[in-house]
Write an enzyme that holds these catalytic residues in place. Sequence first.
Site, PDB file in Angstrom:
ATOM      1  N   LEU A  96       0.892 -12.665  45.206  1.00 57.49           N
ATOM      2  CA  LEU A  96       1.405 -13.534  46.452  1.00 57.49           C
ATOM      3  C   LEU A  96       1.587 -15.096  46.027  1.00 57.49           C
ATOM      4  CD1 LEU A  96       2.062 -12.644  49.202  1.00 57.49           C
ATOM      5  CD2 LEU A  96      -0.338 -13.122  49.823  1.00 57.49           C
ATOM      6  N   ASP A  97       2.857 -15.493  46.490  1.00 58.29           N
ATOM      7  CA  ASP A  97       2.970 -16.914  46.086  1.00 58.29           C
ATOM      8  C   ASP A  97       1.948 -17.744  46.788  1.00 58.29           C
ATOM      9  OD1 ASP A  97       5.144 -16.189  44.980  1.00 58.29           O
ATOM     10  OD2 ASP A  97       6.796 -17.037  46.342  1.00 58.29           O
ATOM     11  N   PRO A  98       1.665 -18.869  46.142  1.00 55.53           N
ATOM     12  CA  PRO A  98       0.723 -19.908  46.669  1.00 55.53           C
ATOM     13  C   PRO A  98       0.891 -20.435  47.975  1.00 55.53           C
ATOM     14  CG  PRO A  98       1.238 -20.394  44.247  1.00 55.53           C
ATOM     15  CD  PRO A  98       2.110 -19.412  44.725  1.00 55.53           C
TER      16      PRO A  98
END
Length: 372
Positions: A96-98
């Site tokens: 999951l992207d930052p």
Amino acid sequence: MIVTTANSTIEPSIGDSDRAEENNFSNAHGDAGVAPVREQQGRGNKQRHQGQLRRDKRDVHGWVVLDKPIGMTSTHAVAVVKRLFQAKRAGHAGTLDPLATGGLPIAMGEATKTVPFVMDGRKRYRFTVCWGEERDTDDTEGRVVKTSDIRPSAEAISELLPQFTGKIEQTPPQYSAIKVQGERAYDLARDGEIVELKPRPVEIHHLTLVEQPDSSHSVFEAECGKGTYVRALARDIGRILGCYGHICALRRTLVGPFGEADMIPLEQLEALCDRAASGEGSLADALLPVETALDDIPALAVTRADAARLHRGQAVLLRGRDAPNCSGTVYVTVAGRLLALAEIGNGELIPKRVFNLTGLTASSSRNQNESV
């Protein structure tokens, strides 16, 4: 033997999350979050220090579905959860992207053997697109590369969405973890190289416009399969509409069998761990059973005698009126306890992965998938 079908909350499918190729499961067998040990003077001190590290690590088996906060990488999240549980092994089931929030399933111990079943499940996202700018990363972190004064109407957006539903071809973002001649695309992009990534088939099961709070922002919900980039959806929709666009907010609400009801915020998890350390609770209450990841495959209950053979890696003959008439992958239980992943074929039950659940596991109140 008695065959029971586990409850399924979603249809079996192939699916994955945004920035899918970053799901390299690097923490499954690593030591993320453990500070490097300085070399001690003298052999005895070194051995005592290493022994202390070994005592601190323990066997923990199950899933924690972290409600990942914004700004935290998936790798860091795994390291934090691994440290809180003092677990020997941990890894995540889908990067999951930052800049994204929401469900990050973290497998510990024997749950790591079930990660592919989660990664192949559907993902659901709620995301906001900002119109008027396209960025090289397709999200707010990137550099603006195109601008437009056009702002799309809700009607124009809704009319376009069927083109992005079903099986489509999608070109991944330049800043993705796809390997190009042995190097990650995002590393090449950061070095200023222009990478030509080829379109790939992906499947979008549902894509809807939820709301349009103002002319420059639209909120969508998408349910998609493996390899889909939500950032690329925003980019491509903006290009066709002529207004350009990029993701400015992203939340994952479903990963395979794990929904928002399963998620636990980091602050709540830390508080639970503090209470457990003081004897006021149990870390088992934060775990979901290993077999939660196996909701979409049948469960097969076996006798203790057959369980002993499977545990030794030996196949079991299926015969008699209670023999299952199905084939393919099943998860095997004995006395309600997960034993193995196995294949049924040619009248045999063949073990593929055997589980050893000695150590900390989910509390019995959270074990909802036992065979009958």
